[in-house]
Design a protein around this motif. Structure first.
Motif, short mmCIF file in Angstrom:
data_model
loop_
_atom_site.label_atom_id
_atom_site.label_comp_id
_atom_site.label_asym_id
_atom_site.label_seq_id
_atom_site.Cartn_x
_atom_site.Cartn_y
_atom_site.Cartn_z
N ALA A 513 0.83 -1.20 0.00
CA ALA A 513 0.00 0.00 0.00
C ALA A 513 0.87 1.25 0.00
N ARG A 514 1.95 1.23 0.79
CA ARG A 514 2.84 2.39 0.81
C ARG A 514 3.49 2.63 -0.55
N GLN A 515 3.87 1.55 -1.20
CA GLN A 515 4.49 1.70 -2.52
C GLN A 515 3.51 2.31 -3.53
N LEU A 516 2.28 1.84 -3.48
CA LEU A 516 1.30 2.34 -4.43
C LEU A 516 0.75 3.70 -4.04
N LEU A 517 0.74 3.99 -2.72
CA LEU A 517 0.10 5.20 -2.23
C LEU A 517 0.73 6.46 -2.80
N ALA A 518 2.05 6.50 -2.87
CA ALA A 518 2.71 7.71 -3.36
C ALA A 518 2.27 8.03 -4.78
N GLN A 519 2.16 7.00 -5.62
CA GLN A 519 1.75 7.22 -7.00
C GLN A 519 0.29 7.69 -7.06
N VAL A 520 -0.57 7.01 -6.31
CA VAL A 520 -1.99 7.37 -6.35
C VAL A 520 -2.21 8.76 -5.76
N MET A 521 -1.49 9.09 -4.69
CA MET A 521 -1.61 10.42 -4.10
C MET A 521 -1.22 11.50 -5.12
N THR A 522 -0.15 11.26 -5.84
CA THR A 522 0.29 12.23 -6.85
C THR A 522 -0.78 12.39 -7.93
N ARG A 547 -19.41 20.99 -8.13
CA ARG A 547 -18.76 21.60 -6.97
C ARG A 547 -18.74 20.64 -5.78
N THR A 548 -19.84 19.88 -5.62
CA THR A 548 -19.90 18.92 -4.52
C THR A 548 -18.85 17.83 -4.70
N ARG A 549 -18.75 17.29 -5.93
CA ARG A 549 -17.75 16.25 -6.18
C ARG A 549 -16.34 16.77 -5.91
N LEU A 550 -16.08 18.01 -6.34
CA LEU A 550 -14.76 18.57 -6.14
C LEU A 550 -14.47 18.79 -4.67
N ALA A 551 -15.42 19.30 -3.94
CA ALA A 551 -15.22 19.53 -2.51
C ALA A 551 -14.97 18.22 -1.77
N GLU A 552 -15.73 17.19 -2.12
CA GLU A 552 -15.55 15.90 -1.46
C GLU A 552 -14.22 15.26 -1.87
N ALA A 553 -13.80 15.47 -3.13
CA ALA A 553 -12.51 14.96 -3.58
C ALA A 553 -11.39 15.60 -2.76
N GLY A 554 -11.49 16.91 -2.55
CA GLY A 554 -10.47 17.58 -1.73
C GLY A 554 -10.47 17.06 -0.30
N ALA A 555 -11.64 16.82 0.25
CA ALA A 555 -11.71 16.29 1.62
C ALA A 555 -11.10 14.89 1.70
N SER A 556 -11.36 14.04 0.70
CA SER A 556 -10.78 12.70 0.68
C SER A 556 -9.26 12.76 0.57
N LEU A 557 -8.78 13.72 -0.20
CA LEU A 557 -7.32 13.86 -0.35
C LEU A 557 -6.69 14.28 0.97
N VAL A 558 -7.35 15.15 1.69
CA VAL A 558 -6.84 15.55 3.01
C VAL A 558 -6.82 14.36 3.96
N ARG A 559 -7.90 13.57 3.95
CA ARG A 559 -7.93 12.39 4.82
C ARG A 559 -6.83 11.40 4.44
N LEU A 572 -4.76 4.88 1.00
CA LEU A 572 -4.83 4.55 -0.42
C LEU A 572 -6.28 4.60 -0.91
N ALA A 573 -7.19 4.04 -0.11
CA ALA A 573 -8.60 4.06 -0.49
C ALA A 573 -9.12 5.50 -0.61
N GLN A 574 -8.72 6.35 0.32
CA GLN A 574 -9.16 7.75 0.27
C GLN A 574 -8.57 8.48 -0.93
N ALA A 575 -7.31 8.20 -1.24
CA ALA A 575 -6.69 8.85 -2.40
C ALA A 575 -7.35 8.40 -3.69
N GLN A 576 -7.66 7.11 -3.79
CA GLN A 576 -8.35 6.62 -4.99
C GLN A 576 -9.74 7.24 -5.11
#
Length: 682
Positions: A513-522, A547-559, A572-576
């Motif tokens: 998960a750590r290996q894949l996470l960096a790529q998915v986060m980027t 706007r709702t999708r974008l706001a929730e996407a930003g929140a998931s990225l923060v999590r 990883l799940a939150q980044a995806q």
């Protein structure tokens, strides 16, 4: 037309009310106007004063064709603020563009002159009329205030005669019949006012100006109200963020700290509202109780966010005071426009180079950015020219309005140009990550083939992975689509990983998960950034869903970032999820732009509009164009777009709202700051 019987009946009614209405002050809901120009519900005029005021208003109509109605009550209620109350009365009584309404609450000492933006008086003239009547209101000479308003209005409309004509006659020719009719009419009017006042006291408090409380609103109307509030508040916050950026550059962080704090609190409320909207939009069924509770909470959060901004709006305007330093601000924005103009052609050349490498769908979020940037700069040039002309004429206030609009347009032009370079970097990184993920998937395929597969599930996953690898390699050659390739690879990688994880120990799973996470986060960060750039620069056409999708996407990225160290699998799940939601936001925003009256894309440029269509498209003048009805401001959803194509000829009015004056840009503050701030206390 308005004399004789009308005058006599009104005066008789006023006298009767003065005689029998000496009761305690009462809060008054929006009223129905009577047959005359004066409605003295507070009983503050005697018969002679009312007669003189009525005659002056009749003469105003005869001289100018403009009506002025005057309403005097004890206190405003339902709504309680003067602007909303006056505009509600005007709307409920069907007043037209050339009909004005002076509303005065004598006990709370508030007043407001309601005016249609399409009317013959400009906003500065309306403000001047309000200033002219304030001394009479302060002296409690209410008939004098009405006459002063009529005189000031006559002067503003080019009729300097000002004085009323001969008093209407005919009183002595009717004899006993007229007297009897007047008395009976006055009694009937008093009875009607008494009944109306009792009904107003018994009426429930509305959910907003002119609106029923949310518990009485049907569910579909509540959904619409929540969606409209999301759009309006998101626009207010985006505009406030941009205005705050200008102020921080001009005055520094210390001077703007309070506004940063207010904006952060408003953003927190809006993020919570967007999260609730995402819950309403997801695939899981919701109960009627949940739907109503969440939509009601969205409305509440948006109102609170706007209030947070509105509380600081006057202080913010005092800080900037563009009209006081308009020459310096004009020079600063002119220099900024020159710098922004220098970025357009490089962005166009960069886009042309990207077009040779990537498929059109890979560049859809920036395909028209150079044209849009040029459009904004054209609009800015026109506004700066108007500001220069206004300064030459000594009108600093008008110059400030044009400078603010130009400032916003220049900032968007810079953002549009920069987004091309940003996407170029993101595409190159996506291509690199996709190539790396292909190599990792091949290793996963080899690992899966080495594992026991009693039920054949691994074999099916291996087949799907090999097919996707072949597809991705095709997407990374010729007219490349690296983002699409990466998304497809990530999907099959999730599937095969899910199966492989069943036979790996916990330590190995976390490492993977750590290996894949960096790529998915980027990749998620790039997708969210692309969606934000696309929506912000086209927010005039984008609705609540994107706007709702974008706001929730930003929140998931923060999590995802918060969980990166402690729980890489959840991160990883939150980044995806963030990546998927950002892609949905882009798709939804593109749909909104495509539905924007055929004006999306390159069609927004040129056309001799001075860039105005582009300014509308970018949300610079969104509050004025999309406003509907007589509210003080706000979007009211995208419903106002229907008449945009046919009604934008001169770009001079909203076509019927009771907000004032020329199209102007938004400023720091909530939706309530978007209308004229007039009236006041006396």
């Amino acid at each position: 037309m308005r004399k004789g019987w009308t005058t006599a009946l009104t005066l008789s009614a006023c006298a009767l009310i003065a005689g029998v209405g000496a009761s305690a002050a009462a809060a008054t809901a929006p009223v129905q106007l009577g047959a005359g120009y004066i409605l003295d519900d507070a009983g503050v005029m005697d018969s002679s004063g009312a007669a003189e005021a009525q005659e002056r208003l009749e003469q105003l109509y005869a001289d100018t064709g403009v009506d002025l109605y005057a309403v005097f009550v004890d206190e405003f209620t339902d709504p309680a603020d003067s602007e909303s109350w006056a505009n509600t009365v005007a709307e409920q009584n069907g007043l037209g563009p050339s009909q004005y309404l002076l509303a005065v609450a004598v006990d709370s000492r508030q007043y407001y002159l309601s005016a249609d933006s399409a009317g013959p008086l400009a906003e500065d003239q309306v403000v001047r009329i309000e200033a002219d009547i304030r001394p009479d209101l302060s002296a409690e000479d209410y008939s004098g205030a009405v006459i002063a308003a009529a005189d000031s209005m006559s002067a503003a409309l080019g009729d300097d005669a000002g004085a009323p004509g001969a008093a209407p006659g005919g009183g002595s020719g009717f004899g006993t019949v007229l007297i009897l009719a007047v008395v009976l009419g006055g009694i009937a009017l008093v009875a009607w006012l008494f009944i109306r006042r009792r009904r107003a006291k018994a009426a429930p408090a509305p959910g907003g100006p002119g609106q029923a409380p949310v518990e009485q609103v049907p569910t579909e109307e509540l959904r619409r109200r929540a969606a409209s509030a999301l759009v309006e508040t998101d626009d207010a916050i985006k505009t406030s963020e941009q205005e705050l950026g200008f102020a921080r550059a001009q005055f520094g962080d210390e001077a703007t700290a309070a506004f940063v704090e207010a904006l952060a609190a408003a953003r927190t409320d809006l993020d919570e509202a967007f999260s609730l909207q995402q819950k309403l939009d997801d695939g899981e069924p919701d109960t009627e109780e949940q739907v109503r509770a969440w939509n009601s909470r969205i409305v509440e959060l948006c109102e609170r966010a706007n209030t947070r901004l509105d509380e600081r709006a006057a202080e913010f305007d005092e800080l900037r005071k563009l009209e006081q330093n308009a020459p310096e601000a004009l020079a600063r924005v002119q220099e900024a426009r020159q710098r922004a103009a220098a970025t357009v052609e490089p962005a166009r050349e960069r886009l042309a180079g990207l077009t040779e490498q990537y498929a059109p769908e890979a560049l859809v979020t920036v395909a028209d950015n150079p044209d849009q940037a040029a459009d904004r700069l054209e609009f800015a040039a026109a506004e700066l020219a108007e500001a220069q002309q206004a300064l030459g004429g000594g009108d600093g206030g008008e110059a400030a309005v044009s400078i603010r609009a130009a400032e916003d347009a220049v900032a968007q032009a810079e953002q549009l140009s920069a987004a091309v370079d940003t996407l170029a970097v993101d595409l190159a990184l996506a291509e690199k990550n996709a190539t790396a993920l292909i190599a990792e998937l091949e290793q996963d395929v080899a690992a899966a083939n080495a594992l026991p597969d009693a039920d054949g599930r691994l074999a099916a996953a291996v087949t799907a992975a090999r097919q996707q690898i072949d597809t991705a390699r095709g997407q990374l050659t010729g007219a490349k689509r690296p983002l699409a390739a990466l998304q497809g690879l990530e999907a099959v990688d999730d599937q095969i990983d899910a199966l492989i994880r069943a036979v790996r120990d916990e330590q190995s799973q976390a490492q993977r998960a750590r290996q894949l996470l960096a790529q998915v986060m980027t990749q998620a960060h790039a997708q969210v950034r692309a969606a934000e750039d696309f929506i912000t620069a086209r927010r005039g056409a984008v609705g609540a869903e994107a706007r709702t999708r974008l706001a929730e996407a930003g929140a998931s990225l923060v999590r995802a970032r918060q969980l990166e160290a402690s729980d890489p699998q959840q991160a990883l799940a939150q980044a995806q999820r963030a990546e998927q939601l950002a892609a949905q936001a882009i798709q939804s925003a593109q749909n909104d732009v495509g539905a924007f009256g055929g004006m999306g894309g390159g069609g927004m440029s040129g056309g001799g509009s001075g860039g105005m269509l582009g300014a509308v498209f970018g949300g610079i003048v969104l509050n004025s164009v999309l406003g509907g009805g007589r509210s003080s401001g706000g979007m009211g959803g995208l419903g106002g777009l229907g008449g945009l194509a046919g009604g934008m000829g001169g770009f001079g009015s909203t076509g019927g709202g009771r907000s004032r004056g020329r199209i102007s840009p938004g400023s720091f503050g909530g939706g309530g700051t978007r209308g004229r701030r007039g009236g006041g206390r006396f």
